[in-house]
Design an enzyme around this catalytic site. Structure first.
Site, PDB file in Angstrom:
ATOM      1  N   GLU A  39       3.924   4.045   6.702  1.00 13.78           N
ATOM      2  CA  GLU A  39       3.940   2.763   5.993  1.00 13.78           C
ATOM      3  C   GLU A  39       2.981   1.719   6.559  1.00 13.78           C
ATOM      4  O   GLU A  39       2.787   0.673   5.945  1.00 13.78           O
ATOM      5  CB  GLU A  39       5.363   2.200   5.947  1.00 13.78           C
ATOM      6  CG  GLU A  39       5.905   1.729   7.244  1.00 13.78           C
ATOM      7  CD  GLU A  39       6.309   0.268   7.195  1.00 13.78           C
ATOM      8  OE1 GLU A  39       6.486  -0.281   6.098  1.00 13.78           O
ATOM      9  OE2 GLU A  39       6.425  -0.321   8.270  1.00 13.78           O
ATOM     10  N   ASN A  67       9.156  -1.198   4.842  1.00 13.58           N
ATOM     11  CA  ASN A  67       9.052  -2.514   4.203  1.00 13.58           C
ATOM     12  C   ASN A  67       7.652  -2.818   3.690  1.00 13.58           C
ATOM     13  O   ASN A  67       7.471  -3.767   2.920  1.00 13.58           O
ATOM     14  CB  ASN A  67       9.506  -3.620   5.162  1.00 13.58           C
ATOM     15  CG  ASN A  67       8.705  -3.654   6.446  1.00 13.58           C
ATOM     16  OD1 ASN A  67       8.633  -2.665   7.166  1.00 13.58           O
ATOM     17  ND2 ASN A  67       8.108  -4.795   6.756  1.00 13.58           N
ATOM     18  N   HIS A  68       6.650  -2.029   4.094  1.00 17.42           N
ATOM     19  CA  HIS A  68       5.292  -2.218   3.575  1.00 17.42           C
ATOM     20  C   HIS A  68       4.948  -1.207   2.471  1.00 17.42           C
ATOM     21  O   HIS A  68       3.768  -0.981   2.185  1.00 17.42           O
ATOM     22  CB  HIS A  68       4.269  -2.102   4.707  1.00 17.42           C
ATOM     23  CG  HIS A  68       4.317  -3.236   5.685  1.00 17.42           C
ATOM     24  ND1 HIS A  68       3.978  -4.529   5.351  1.00 17.42           N
ATOM     25  CD2 HIS A  68       4.688  -3.275   6.994  1.00 17.42           C
ATOM     26  CE1 HIS A  68       4.113  -5.314   6.402  1.00 17.42           C
ATOM     27  NE2 HIS A  68       4.555  -4.582   7.410  1.00 17.42           N
TER      28      HIS A  68
END
Length: 272
Positions: A39, A67-68
């Protein structure tokens, strides 16, 4: 079965380290299934279809995110096309992609890979504990799959430990990602699930969690916006872990840390 998990690939130097090291690790460790968290692979923020393809060509069987996941907008469409890419399964209903996948491993075996994201100090997503129950409702080891690996992308160690204990006995491995520092707490939990609260990153450790240290220090000291965060590009360390499972149960019988190159102490991923 032998599982190889490699922590967050950060930027160009992390990608180059993976390209140089993974083929050799596959020869020396002979994993049946390899998972890479990607990520942060595209300049520290997200992943592209091209980079994901390079990881698969190197021998990764599955790439997990975090989260990315959506920093590279092309992934909003590509992730639906690539079953080997897994994003956090507690994103809201209707989010592109999948939070779990079942893929083939060596010897005709099957591995389920689940990606979930914590909520403490993170984006407010759906409950990861309830999401894990939902994803595992109809699948169990060894009846349906030979191993289950959960990448829990989270900030807080307390949440990671609670999550590991929650799935103890239901997964082969619960491993934390996101904080980019390898922890020394790898062990097998009471009911047979291998656990480590963070696998660490594959990137330059002469940095601040993979980013250029000068930029991070400026932000902490001055409390003012500065240059955009960019990955540090010194020699990288590859970090991860190796887990051996019992084919009769799918549960772990051994877990060993893996650290190669860069500035950290070496750990071979093999029994001493």
């Amino acid at each position: 079965m032998r599982l190889l998990f490699i922590g967050d690939i950060v930027g160009r130097t992390g990608r180059e380290m993976l390209a140089d090291t993974l083929p050799r690790l596959r020869q020396s460790l002979r994993p049946d299934f390899t998972i890479v968290n990607g990520e942060n692979a595209a300049g520290g923020f997200g992943i592209t279809a091209k980079i994901a393809g390079e990881f698969f060509d190197l021998g990764a069987d599955c790439v997990t995110l975090g989260n990315h996941s959506w920093d590279q907008r092309e992934m909003l469409s590509h992730i639906d096309e690539e079953t080997r890419l897994v994003r956090p399964g507690n994103y809201p209903a209707g989010t592109p992609g999948r939070g779990a996948t079942v893929l083939s491993a060596g010897g005709g075996r099957q591995v389920m890979v689940i990606n979930l994201m914590g909520r403490l100090f993170m984006d407010a997503l759906d409950d990861p504990f309830a999401a894990a129950d939902r994803l595992l409702a109809d699948i169990a080891m060894p009846r349906d799959v030979d191993a289950i690996v959960v990448d829990f992308h989270a900030e807080a160690t307390s949440e990671k430990y609670a999550f590991g204990h929650y799935l103890d006995g239901r997964a082969s491995l619960v491993v934390g990602t996101h904080t980019h520092v390898p922890t020394a707490d790898h062990h097998i939990m009471e009911h047979g699930t291998a656990f480590q609260s963070d696998a660490g990153m594959t990137g330059d450790y002469d940095s601040v969690i993979g980013m250029r240290k000068e930029i991070s220090i400026h932000r902490f000291v001055r409390k003012l916006p500065g240059d955009r965060m960019t990955p540090s590009e010194g020699p990288a360390t590859l970090c991860g872990l190796v887990v051996d499972t019992d084919d009769k149960t799918g549960l772990a019988v051994a877990i060993r840390p893996l650290r190669v190159g860069g500035v950290l102490s070496t750990a071979s991923g093999t029994a001493e």
